[in-house]
Design a protein around this motif. Structure first.
Motif, PDB file in Angstrom:
ATOM      1  N   UNK A 176      53.544 -41.129  21.510  1.00  0.00           N
ATOM      2  CA  UNK A 176      54.165 -42.451  21.415  1.00  0.00           C
ATOM      3  C   UNK A 176      55.133 -42.587  22.583  1.00  0.00           C
ATOM      4  N   UNK A 177      54.926 -43.583  23.423  1.00  0.00           N
ATOM      5  CA  UNK A 177      55.772 -43.829  24.587  1.00  0.00           C
ATOM      6  C   UNK A 177      56.831 -44.865  24.239  1.00  0.00           C
ATOM      7  N   UNK A 178      58.073 -44.574  24.569  1.00  0.00           N
ATOM      8  CA  UNK A 178      59.171 -45.481  24.222  1.00  0.00           C
ATOM      9  C   UNK A 178      60.171 -45.573  25.367  1.00  0.00           C
ATOM     10  N   UNK A 179      61.031 -46.581  25.268  1.00  0.00           N
ATOM     11  CA  UNK A 179      62.185 -46.741  26.152  1.00  0.00           C
ATOM     12  C   UNK A 179      63.429 -46.774  25.276  1.00  0.00           C
ATOM     13  N   UNK A 180      64.403 -45.945  25.590  1.00  0.00           N
ATOM     14  CA  UNK A 180      65.629 -45.885  24.798  1.00  0.00           C
ATOM     15  C   UNK A 180      66.562 -47.025  25.201  1.00  0.00           C
ATOM     16  N   UNK A 181      67.645 -47.164  24.439  1.00  0.00           N
ATOM     17  CA  UNK A 181      68.583 -48.268  24.694  1.00  0.00           C
ATOM     18  C   UNK A 181      69.253 -48.162  26.051  1.00  0.00           C
TER      19      UNK A 181
END
Length: 222
Positions: free
Chosen positions: A68-73
């Motif tokens: 799962x690819x994500x971008x943090x805050x």
């Protein structure tokens, strides 16, 4: 010896702390940007950071893993692996890899129209040795400023503190009832042995003194 004692204690604390940091759940507020599946070659020591092949298809040396690819805050990327834990350690009893991947797909968004989510995971991310935290849950939240209270970790450390205090009290009672009396008896027995040894030395000195005096009387007669 004091330095050795502190060094051993430091090693124990660091080892236990690392183990807990790896195993306990952590929560990240992220924006999902993609999911994928990739074949992983797990033929070196880093396989300890992946799930057991008993809980996954394939073999120990190579198998398909979902990510799962994500971008943090803060704008930095974070990639999670999505593997079942089964009945093994850590005891998350995760069997819903496919469902979690579907939920992650449903939460995909862009920077212009972001959807924020909280990913619950354990493990570490290290790009140098290519290890990834394992996502065990995901849920949508209203925004990036959501407050997350780690209730499980709070209760876990409270229980751990209670257990440490309980074990310490049990040890103190055991030492008071069993160890200290045994040491006192051993000390008394040692004192008694020393007293008998001292008496024996005195008697020996007296005996040899009398023998020496008797021999001197014979020398005087000569």
């Amino acid at each position: 010896m004091r330095y050795v004692k502190w060094a051993v204690l430091a090693i124990i604390v660091v080892t236990l702390g690392s183990f807990l940091h790896y195993s306990l759940p952590q929560h990240d507020v992220v924006r999902v940007v993609g999911t994928y599946q990739e074949r992983q070659d797990l033929n070196d020591w880093t396989r300890i950071f992946w799930s057991s092949p008993d809980d996954q298809s394939g073999t120990l040396s190579s198998r398909d893993v979902q990510f799962i690819q994500t971008i943090r805050t803060n704008g930095k990327p974070m990639v999670y692996r999505n593997e079942d834990t089964g009945w093994r350690w850590p005891p998350y009893f995760k069997f819903d890899t496919a469902s979690l991947q579907t939920e992650a797909d449903d939460l995909k968004s862009t920077a212009d129209a972001p959807k924020w989510a909280v990913v619950t995971h354990y493990g570490w991310r290290n790009e140098l040795i290519s290890i990834f935290p394992n996502a065990v849950g995901i849920r949508a939240v209203e925004g990036p400023d959501v407050t997350i209270i780690p209730w499980f970790n709070i209760f876990f450390f409270a229980f751990l503190l209670f257990l440490v205090v309980l074990l310490r009290r049990m040890w103190l009672q055991f030492r008071e009832r069993m160890v200290d009396p045994a040491l006192a008896d051993a000390g008394e027995a040692w004192d008694s042995v020393e007293a008998r040894a001292e008496n024996a030395r005195k008697e020996a000195r007296g005996f040899f003194g009398r023998m020496g005096a008797w021999l001197n009387t014979w020398r005087a007669k000569k």
